[in-house]
Design a protein around this motif. Sequence first.
Motif, mmCIF file in Angstrom:
data_model
loop_
_atom_site.group_PDB
_atom_site.id
_atom_site.type_symbol
_atom_site.label_atom_id
_atom_site.label_comp_id
_atom_site.label_asym_id
_atom_site.label_seq_id
_atom_site.Cartn_x
_atom_site.Cartn_y
_atom_site.Cartn_z
ATOM 1 N N ARG A 27 5.499 -5.398 -7.150
ATOM 2 C CA ARG A 27 5.185 -6.646 -6.415
ATOM 3 C C ARG A 27 4.122 -7.421 -7.180
ATOM 4 O O ARG A 27 3.042 -6.884 -7.428
ATOM 5 N N ARG A 50 -5.577 -7.109 8.199
ATOM 6 C CA ARG A 50 -4.146 -7.122 8.524
ATOM 7 C C ARG A 50 -3.953 -6.726 9.988
ATOM 8 O O ARG A 50 -4.733 -5.964 10.543
ATOM 9 N N PHE A 62 -8.029 -9.549 0.589
ATOM 10 C CA PHE A 62 -8.322 -10.944 0.302
ATOM 11 C C PHE A 62 -7.054 -11.748 0.557
ATOM 12 O O PHE A 62 -5.949 -11.249 0.299
ATOM 13 N N LYS A 66 2.691 -12.506 -2.226
ATOM 14 C CA LYS A 66 3.583 -12.321 -3.370
ATOM 15 C C LYS A 66 3.944 -13.652 -4.045
ATOM 16 O O LYS A 66 4.151 -14.663 -3.376
ATOM 17 N N TYR A 102 0.944 2.507 -5.081
ATOM 18 C CA TYR A 102 0.724 3.021 -3.729
ATOM 19 C C TYR A 102 1.502 4.322 -3.556
ATOM 20 O O TYR A 102 2.507 4.552 -4.220
ATOM 21 N N ASP A 147 -7.739 -2.436 -3.849
ATOM 22 C CA ASP A 147 -8.922 -3.303 -3.963
ATOM 23 C C ASP A 147 -10.234 -2.522 -4.116
ATOM 24 O O ASP A 147 -11.293 -3.131 -4.334
HETATM 25 N N1 8DG Z 1 -3.008 -10.575 -0.179
HETATM 26 C C1 8DG Z 1 -3.393 -9.412 -0.667
HETATM 27 N N2 8DG Z 1 -2.480 -8.413 -0.890
HETATM 28 C C2 8DG Z 1 -2.951 -7.272 -1.374
HETATM 29 C C3 8DG Z 1 -4.326 -7.069 -1.664
HETATM 30 N N3 8DG Z 1 -4.460 -5.802 -2.126
HETATM 31 C C4 8DG Z 1 -3.233 -5.215 -2.145
HETATM 32 O O1 8DG Z 1 -2.954 -4.082 -2.486
HETATM 33 N N4 8DG Z 1 -2.298 -6.112 -1.679
HETATM 34 C C5 8DG Z 1 -0.886 -5.802 -1.523
HETATM 35 C C6 8DG Z 1 -0.466 -5.673 -0.068
HETATM 36 C C7 8DG Z 1 0.987 -6.118 -0.103
HETATM 37 O O2 8DG Z 1 1.777 -5.013 -0.490
HETATM 38 C C8 8DG Z 1 0.999 -7.135 -1.211
HETATM 39 C C9 8DG Z 1 0.832 -8.534 -0.672
HETATM 40 O O3 8DG Z 1 2.017 -9.083 -0.342
HETATM 41 P P1 8DG Z 1 2.288 -9.736 1.083
HETATM 42 O O4 8DG Z 1 0.999 -10.002 1.792
HETATM 43 O O5 8DG Z 1 3.234 -10.851 0.876
HETATM 44 O O6 8DG Z 1 3.061 -8.526 1.666
HETATM 45 P P2 8DG Z 1 3.076 -7.827 3.084
HETATM 46 O O7 8DG Z 1 2.950 -6.343 2.869
HETATM 47 O O8 8DG Z 1 2.062 -8.445 4.010
HETATM 48 O O9 8DG Z 1 4.493 -8.187 3.603
HETATM 49 P P3 8DG Z 1 5.924 -7.861 3.019
HETATM 50 O O10 8DG Z 1 6.456 -9.212 2.648
HETATM 51 O O11 8DG Z 1 5.794 -6.923 1.832
HETATM 52 O O12 8DG Z 1 6.627 -7.224 4.171
HETATM 53 O O13 8DG Z 1 -0.103 -6.835 -2.057
HETATM 54 C C10 8DG Z 1 -5.253 -8.111 -1.407
HETATM 55 O O14 8DG Z 1 -6.467 -8.015 -1.593
HETATM 56 N N5 8DG Z 1 -4.725 -9.262 -0.914
#
Ligand code: 8DG
Length: 163
Positions: A27, A50, A62, A66, A102, A147
Amino acid sequence: MKKKEAIRRLDARRNGAAGPRPPKALRMVVAALILRTDENGCEEVLICQRKADQPMALKWEFPGGKIEAGEGPEEALHRELNEELGIFAEIGPPLTRIRHNYRNGGAVDLQFFIVRSFTGALENRIFRQILWSGFGALPEYDFLAADLGLIRDLADGKLKVSD
Ligand SMILES: Nc1nc2c([nH]c(=O)n2[C@H]2C[C@H](O)[C@@H](COP(=O)(O)OP(=O)(O)OP(=O)(O)O)O2)c(=O)[nH]1
């Protein structure tokens, strides 16, 4: 039983009836350190929790998300900050980039950018809560595993966000 056949059966048992699980795609993610200076001149950063029904529930992160097909990182971050917080952000310099695997097999490539200015009223559109934190207090929040190194470095003053 021939040796090769024995190995094939062992592999099949190990992988289950459906065969080996395909590796999850990497991702590509962008996230922002949105900064402000408090009334005492101390720098604060916006952090987001979250929701309980999301994967990695209740963890802090933060804002960001994606990168979609055809988008550049800054463009993706500008869009995400508008969707999540209702702001139009001026995306500043990149701060750091982290690759993390992960435990569930998913890997993320995270690019962090500094944001010092935005227009629009900051509004929580998708998180359980958002808040401004000083850098020293960041380790008190239960951040996503990817993070944690960044949080430590920010709290210890090893990574400077100042101009
Ligand atoms: N926005 C954000 N995402 C992070 C951080 N650290 C980290 O491991 N991530 C990961 C969590 C998620 O797997 C991905 C962010 O993608 P996303 O916010 O669109 O994904 P999500 O898991 O909420 O939703 P999905 O679309 O995968 O179902 O990156 C961070 O500091 N900020």
